[in-house]
Design a protein around this motif. Structure first.
Motif, PDB file in Angstrom:
ATOM      1  N   TRP A  30       8.891   3.699   1.737  1.00 10.71           N
ATOM      2  CA  TRP A  30      10.277   3.535   1.701  1.00 10.71           C
ATOM      3  C   TRP A  30      10.761   2.279   0.978  1.00 10.71           C
ATOM      4  CZ3 TRP A  30      11.383   8.527   2.624  1.00 10.71           C
ATOM      5  CH2 TRP A  30      10.612   9.054   3.602  1.00 10.71           C
ATOM      6  N   THR A  31       9.922   1.338   0.570  1.00 13.26           N
ATOM      7  CA  THR A  31      10.207  -0.015  -0.153  1.00 13.26           C
ATOM      8  C   THR A  31      11.070   0.394  -1.382  1.00 13.26           C
ATOM      9  OG1 THR A  31       8.208  -0.676   0.958  1.00 13.26           O
ATOM     10  CG2 THR A  31       9.543  -2.098  -0.894  1.00 13.26           C
ATOM     11  N   THR A  32      10.645   0.978  -2.154  1.00 13.05           N
ATOM     12  CA  THR A  32      11.410   1.474  -3.461  1.00 13.05           C
ATOM     13  C   THR A  32      12.785   2.011  -3.028  1.00 13.05           C
ATOM     14  OG1 THR A  32       9.372   1.483  -4.544  1.00 13.05           O
ATOM     15  CG2 THR A  32      11.353   2.498  -5.715  1.00 13.05           C
ATOM     16  N   GLN A  33      12.706   2.734  -2.184  1.00 15.58           N
ATOM     17  CA  GLN A  33      14.079   3.736  -1.769  1.00 15.58           C
ATOM     18  C   GLN A  33      14.842   2.463  -1.127  1.00 15.58           C
ATOM     19  OE1 GLN A  33      15.055   6.817  -2.667  1.00 15.58           O
ATOM     20  NE2 GLN A  33      17.150   5.954  -2.322  1.00 15.58           N
ATOM     21  N   VAL A  34      14.643   1.628  -0.385  1.00 16.96           N
ATOM     22  CA  VAL A  34      15.332   0.817   0.315  1.00 16.96           C
ATOM     23  C   VAL A  34      15.914  -0.497  -0.733  1.00 16.96           C
ATOM     24  CG1 VAL A  34      15.306  -1.419   1.864  1.00 16.96           C
ATOM     25  CG2 VAL A  34      14.093   0.826   2.447  1.00 16.96           C
ATOM     26  N   VAL A  35      15.113  -0.743  -1.560  1.00 15.99           N
ATOM     27  CA  VAL A  35      15.357  -1.648  -2.658  1.00 15.99           C
ATOM     28  C   VAL A  35      16.375  -0.883  -3.563  1.00 15.99           C
ATOM     29  CG1 VAL A  35      14.804  -2.969  -4.913  1.00 15.99           C
ATOM     30  CG2 VAL A  35      13.372  -2.920  -2.773  1.00 15.99           C
ATOM     31  N   GLN A  36      16.303   0.306  -4.111  1.00 19.60           N
ATOM     32  CA  GLN A  36      17.281   1.070  -4.780  1.00 19.60           C
ATOM     33  C   GLN A  36      18.633   1.122  -4.075  1.00 19.60           C
ATOM     34  OE1 GLN A  36      16.607   1.517  -8.025  1.00 19.60           O
ATOM     35  NE2 GLN A  36      18.876   1.889  -8.224  1.00 19.60           N
ATOM     36  N   GLY A  46       2.408   9.249   6.010  1.00 18.19           N
ATOM     37  CA  GLY A  46       1.121   8.115   6.205  1.00 18.19           C
ATOM     38  C   GLY A  46      -0.351   8.570   5.433  1.00 18.19           C
ATOM     39  N   SER A  47      -0.209   9.444   4.678  1.00 21.32           N
ATOM     40  CA  SER A  47      -1.541  10.075   4.227  1.00 21.32           C
ATOM     41  C   SER A  47      -1.685   9.418   2.775  1.00 21.32           C
ATOM     42  CB  SER A  47      -1.622  11.884   4.251  1.00 21.32           C
ATOM     43  OG  SER A  47      -0.461  12.143   3.280  1.00 21.32           O
ATOM     44  N   PRO A  48      -2.614   9.291   2.345  1.00 22.44           N
ATOM     45  CA  PRO A  48      -2.696   8.447   0.855  1.00 22.44           C
ATOM     46  C   PRO A  48      -2.572   9.379  -0.317  1.00 22.44           C
ATOM     47  CG  PRO A  48      -5.073   8.991   2.069  1.00 22.44           C
ATOM     48  CD  PRO A  48      -3.921   9.437   2.882  1.00 22.44           C
ATOM     49  N   HIS A  49      -2.156   8.863  -1.459  1.00 19.07           N
ATOM     50  CA  HIS A  49      -2.120   9.671  -2.646  1.00 19.07           C
ATOM     51  C   HIS A  49      -2.958   9.059  -3.455  1.00 19.07           C
ATOM     52  CE1 HIS A  49       1.470   7.014  -3.620  1.00 19.07           C
ATOM     53  NE2 HIS A  49       1.939   7.303  -2.528  1.00 19.07           N
ATOM     54  N   VAL A  50      -2.664   9.323  -5.062  1.00 16.88           N
ATOM     55  CA  VAL A  50      -3.152   8.847  -5.998  1.00 16.88           C
ATOM     56  C   VAL A  50      -2.801   7.249  -6.144  1.00 16.88           C
ATOM     57  CG1 VAL A  50      -1.581   9.398  -7.734  1.00 16.88           C
ATOM     58  CG2 VAL A  50      -3.970   9.207  -8.563  1.00 16.88           C
ATOM     59  N   MET A  51      -1.817   6.720  -5.956  1.00 20.06           N
ATOM     60  CA  MET A  51      -1.491   5.250  -6.372  1.00 20.06           C
ATOM     61  C   MET A  51      -2.153   4.531  -5.008  1.00 20.06           C
ATOM     62  SD  MET A  51      -0.087   4.689  -8.783  1.00 20.06           S
ATOM     63  CE  MET A  51       0.232   3.005  -8.898  1.00 20.06           C
ATOM     64  N   THR A  52      -2.523   5.135  -3.842  1.00 13.70           N
ATOM     65  CA  THR A  52      -3.003   4.520  -2.530  1.00 13.70           C
ATOM     66  C   THR A  52      -4.392   3.963  -3.149  1.00 13.70           C
ATOM     67  OG1 THR A  52      -1.887   6.210  -1.268  1.00 13.70           O
ATOM     68  CG2 THR A  52      -3.592   4.697  -0.412  1.00 13.70           C
ATOM     69  N   LEU A  77       0.857  -1.027   0.020  1.00 11.86           N
ATOM     70  CA  LEU A  77      -0.118  -0.036  -0.053  1.00 11.86           C
ATOM     71  C   LEU A  77       0.899   1.296  -0.063  1.00 11.86           C
ATOM     72  CD1 LEU A  77      -2.815   0.836   0.214  1.00 11.86           C
ATOM     73  CD2 LEU A  77      -2.622   1.061   2.563  1.00 11.86           C
ATOM     74  N   PRO A  78       1.019   1.917  -1.214  1.00 11.53           N
ATOM     75  CA  PRO A  78       1.696   3.267  -1.227  1.00 11.53           C
ATOM     76  C   PRO A  78       1.112   4.107  -0.508  1.00 11.53           C
ATOM     77  CG  PRO A  78       0.526   2.883  -3.203  1.00 11.53           C
ATOM     78  CD  PRO A  78       0.350   1.528  -2.344  1.00 11.53           C
ATOM     79  N   LEU A  79       1.977   5.042   0.431  1.00 12.22           N
ATOM     80  CA  LEU A  79       1.242   6.277   1.065  1.00 12.22           C
ATOM     81  C   LEU A  79       2.505   7.247   1.160  1.00 12.22           C
ATOM     82  CD1 LEU A  79       0.232   3.902   4.206  1.00 12.22           C
ATOM     83  CD2 LEU A  79      -1.227   5.286   2.573  1.00 12.22           C
TER      84      LEU A  79
END
Length: 147
Positions: free
Chosen positions: A102-108, A71-77, A65-67
């Protein structure tokens, strides 16, 4: 949600162009990257997911769940929520949403430079799904330890 003992779980890092997929088991609580789906259409994407569900026979699905950082939602949420609902309805399986901040940043940050850039995108999505699934397993283990 109560964990299902010794069950296969598929996890998804949802994106509008690609979807990373990871695989794990609730008994050993270990996630591994599986594949990246790059469907040309929603129908081809769902067909690819259906093939994975048929092959691996998961008892549960996890969707990142992208936030925003706060912690607030955005369009991808909402898009990820819609994707999770569609998976649950189509495959009649429980679907758990997991905070993927932070998942994508951690992975990158963790990928070596050989896999960075456009050529590393597919691998990055799979690893992101792995991180999401591992976070889910870790949370389940913490919850079990607290009870």
């Amino acid at each position: 949600m109560t964990p299902i003992p010794n069950a296969t779980v598929l996890a998804f890092d949802f994106g509008t162009r690609t979807i990373g997929v990871a695989l794990g088991n609730t008994l050993i609580r270990f996630a591994q990257p599986l594949v990246t789906i790059a469907g040309d259409s929603q129908a081809s994407t769902m067909a690819a997911i259906a093939a994975l569900v048929s092959e691996w026979q998961p008892r549960e699905l996890v969707v990142g769940l992208p936030l925003h950082a706060d912690g607030s939602p955005h369009v991808m949420t909402e898009r990820a929520r819609r994707f999770a609902r569609e998976l649950g309805e189509r495959f009649q399986l429980p679907v758990v949403l997991v905070d993927e901040r932070w998942t994508t940043q951690v992975v990158q940050d963790g990928l070596d430079h050989k896999r960075a850039g456009r050529n590393g995108r597919a691998h990055r999505d799979e690893i992101a799904a792995q991180v999401i699934l591992q976070a889910y397993f870790d949370e389940q283990q913490r919850d079990a330890a607290d009870t």
